[in-house]
Design a protein around this motif. Structure first.
Motif, mmCIF file in Angstrom:
data_model
loop_
_atom_site.group_PDB
_atom_site.id
_atom_site.type_symbol
_atom_site.label_atom_id
_atom_site.label_comp_id
_atom_site.label_asym_id
_atom_site.label_seq_id
_atom_site.Cartn_x
_atom_site.Cartn_y
_atom_site.Cartn_z
ATOM 1 N N PHE A 112 0.839 -1.194 0.000
ATOM 2 C CA PHE A 112 0.000 0.000 0.000
ATOM 3 C C PHE A 112 0.870 1.238 0.000
ATOM 4 C CE2 PHE A 112 0.460 -1.284 4.435
ATOM 5 C CZ PHE A 112 0.760 -0.110 5.091
ATOM 6 N N GLU A 171 -3.279 9.363 2.796
ATOM 7 C CA GLU A 171 -2.982 7.940 2.578
ATOM 8 C C GLU A 171 -1.750 7.713 1.716
ATOM 9 O OE1 GLU A 171 -5.289 9.365 -0.817
ATOM 10 O OE2 GLU A 171 -5.611 9.585 1.316
ATOM 11 N N CYS A 186 -1.353 -1.504 15.123
ATOM 12 C CA CYS A 186 -1.348 -0.390 14.162
ATOM 13 C C CYS A 186 0.088 -0.137 13.706
ATOM 14 C CB CYS A 186 -1.923 0.873 14.786
ATOM 15 S SG CYS A 186 -3.684 0.719 15.144
ATOM 16 N N PHE A 235 -1.358 3.578 10.206
ATOM 17 C CA PHE A 235 -2.197 2.772 9.321
ATOM 18 C C PHE A 235 -2.632 1.497 10.032
ATOM 19 C CE2 PHE A 235 0.621 5.128 6.498
ATOM 20 C CZ PHE A 235 -0.197 5.500 5.450
ATOM 21 N N THR A 236 -3.694 0.884 9.528
ATOM 22 C CA THR A 236 -4.015 -0.475 9.945
ATOM 23 C C THR A 236 -3.028 -1.401 9.247
ATOM 24 O OG1 THR A 236 -5.525 -0.935 8.108
ATOM 25 C CG2 THR A 236 -6.490 0.101 10.090
ATOM 26 N N THR A 269 -3.706 -3.571 7.205
ATOM 27 C CA THR A 269 -4.135 -3.774 5.816
ATOM 28 C C THR A 269 -3.909 -2.537 4.962
ATOM 29 O OG1 THR A 269 -6.407 -3.150 6.351
ATOM 30 C CG2 THR A 269 -5.859 -5.501 6.450
ATOM 31 N N GLY A 270 -3.378 -1.465 5.566
ATOM 32 C CA GLY A 270 -3.020 -0.270 4.809
ATOM 33 C C GLY A 270 -4.042 0.843 4.835
ATOM 34 N N GLN A 271 -5.048 0.742 5.687
ATOM 35 C CA GLN A 271 -6.031 1.819 5.807
ATOM 36 C C GLN A 271 -5.440 2.942 6.664
ATOM 37 O OE1 GLN A 271 -9.040 1.815 4.114
ATOM 38 N NE2 GLN A 271 -8.056 0.036 3.200
ATOM 39 N N TYR A 272 -5.468 4.144 6.126
ATOM 40 C CA TYR A 272 -4.936 5.300 6.833
ATOM 41 C C TYR A 272 -5.785 5.593 8.067
ATOM 42 C CZ TYR A 272 -3.941 10.200 7.834
ATOM 43 O OH TYR A 272 -3.628 11.376 8.453
ATOM 44 N N ILE A 273 -5.122 5.885 9.192
ATOM 45 C CA ILE A 273 -5.817 6.245 10.432
ATOM 46 C C ILE A 273 -5.571 7.707 10.782
ATOM 47 C CG2 ILE A 273 -6.022 5.799 12.911
ATOM 48 C CD1 ILE A 273 -5.193 2.883 12.313
#
Length: 133
Positions: free
Chosen positions: A70, A78, A93, A107-108, A110-114
């Motif tokens: 990612f 992101e 995280c 990020f998580t 899995t690549g999800q931006y936090i």
């Protein structure tokens, strides 16, 4: 160990086990362009690599097969711009030292931006070109 444009798995005695990547830079799965930071997820055992000049995080399985990646070059939340280092917190995280965006991004796995923290500068709480975390 990251070196050149590859990742090498070594024993604690320094014996070679396996490697991915090569001496040539690349931008596909299992190819790298100056990888730097590396960390292992504490529950899945997946390996997260800061693929610095590809502006992404590559994720490998324990056996060094490709899982996912990612990030792409840019300055939006992101996106990454020369990620240099990665680490996990106790909740799983991922934190990325985003060198040319002058911040730390969260990020998580899995690549999800936090979120992100810090901004460029030399005042307390600001950073410039973070290289490790």
């Amino acid at each position: 160990v990251t070196d050149d444009h590859r990742l090498q798995k070594l024993t604690f005695e320094g014996d070679y086990v396996k490697s991915v990547g090569s001496s040539e830079r690349g931008n596909g799965p299992l190819q790298f362009n100056d990888p730097r930071g590396i960390t292992v997820h504490h529950t899945t055992g997946q390996i997260f690599i800061a693929d610095t000049w590809n502006h992404r995080i590559q994720v490998l399985n324990k056996d060094l097969t490709y899982s996912h990646s990612f990030g792409k070059k840019g300055s939006s939340p992101e996106q990454l711009n020369q990620p240099w280092d990665v680490t996990f917190d106790n909740e799983g995280c991922l934190y990325v030292a985003d060198f040319s965006n002058h911040c730390i991004k969260k990020f998580t796995s899995t690549g999800q931006y936090i979120s992100r923290f810090s901004s460029e500068g030399s005042n307390p709480g600001q950073i410039t070109n973070p290289t490790s975390i």
